[in-house]
Design an enzyme around this catalytic site. Sequence first.
Site, PDB file in Angstrom:
ATOM      1  N   GLU A 104       0.829  -1.206   0.000  1.00 60.85           N
ATOM      2  CA  GLU A 104       0.000   0.000   0.000  1.00 60.85           C
ATOM      3  C   GLU A 104       0.862   1.253   0.000  1.00 60.85           C
ATOM      4  O   GLU A 104       0.497   2.267  -0.607  1.00 60.85           O
ATOM      5  CB  GLU A 104      -0.943  -0.013   1.201  1.00 60.85           C
ATOM      6  CG  GLU A 104      -1.935  -1.176   1.210  1.00 60.85           C
ATOM      7  CD  GLU A 104      -2.725  -1.311  -0.076  1.00 60.85           C
ATOM      8  OE1 GLU A 104      -2.933  -0.287  -0.768  1.00 60.85           O
ATOM      9  OE2 GLU A 104      -3.130  -2.442  -0.410  1.00 60.85           O
TER      10      GLU A 104
ATOM     11  N   HIS B 247       1.988   7.741  -6.172  1.00 60.26           N
ATOM     12  CA  HIS B 247       1.287   9.021  -6.145  1.00 60.26           C
ATOM     13  C   HIS B 247       2.279  10.170  -6.014  1.00 60.26           C
ATOM     14  O   HIS B 247       2.152  11.207  -6.685  1.00 60.26           O
ATOM     15  CB  HIS B 247       0.294   9.031  -4.980  1.00 60.26           C
ATOM     16  CG  HIS B 247      -0.626  10.197  -4.996  1.00 60.26           C
ATOM     17  ND1 HIS B 247      -1.310  10.634  -3.881  1.00 60.26           N
ATOM     18  CD2 HIS B 247      -1.000  11.052  -5.992  1.00 60.26           C
ATOM     19  CE1 HIS B 247      -2.045  11.683  -4.178  1.00 60.26           C
ATOM     20  NE2 HIS B 247      -1.877  11.955  -5.458  1.00 60.26           N
TER      21      HIS B 247
END
Length: 228
Positions: free
Chosen positions: A98, A105
Amino acid sequence: MGSGYLIIAGAIMLFSWLVSSQLKSKFELYSKLQLRNGMSGREIAEKMLADNGITDVRVISTPGQLTDHYNPSDKTVNLSEAVYNHRNAAAAAVAAHECGHAVQHAIGYEWLTMRSKLVPIVSVASNYVQWILLAGILMIKAFPGLLLIGIIIFAATTLFSIITLPVEYDASNRALAWLENKHMLTQEEQAGAKDALKWAARTYVVAAIGSIATLLYYISIYAGNRRN
């Protein structure tokens, strides 16, 4: 529904069940492999973020099982309670994965950017597309354009599932590379983390194949009606 579609759908459902069952089995197995470094999933995530120079992402706990995800809108790594608190190879793999999305990003990874742009469209489309497709099939003789609209909408969801593949595989690769380069895990723990993420990625492969097969089925119905 044609017999061909039912056979394909049945095969995909069976394959999906097998992969999901194997994934659950792998995570149960590696949840018993306790980390020698004693770090929890939360601590693994926070260290990976820090090592990548990411200071504006929070690591939080979220209810449920296998509910782990990265939310780019509020910059949070959401870890299920088992991953957040536990100190095993499965938790380390999920937490690092994750955080791999958070790294994507931060650097503007193009595939993640493309997927994020499709999220609003897919969120709306998924609520209505099956009804539009069903209505399109039932009224194909009178209003063939309705099925075409459904196909176009469903194609957007299929594109989303395809784009998801490089996003998920890249996040896993980033996670495994960081775990190895920073010597976070023993060889046995690293192998367990790699195996767990491999099976997690296969669930997305099955979803993409199923979506593509379904899209082709609806296209074949529309094309067949046009020929007639």
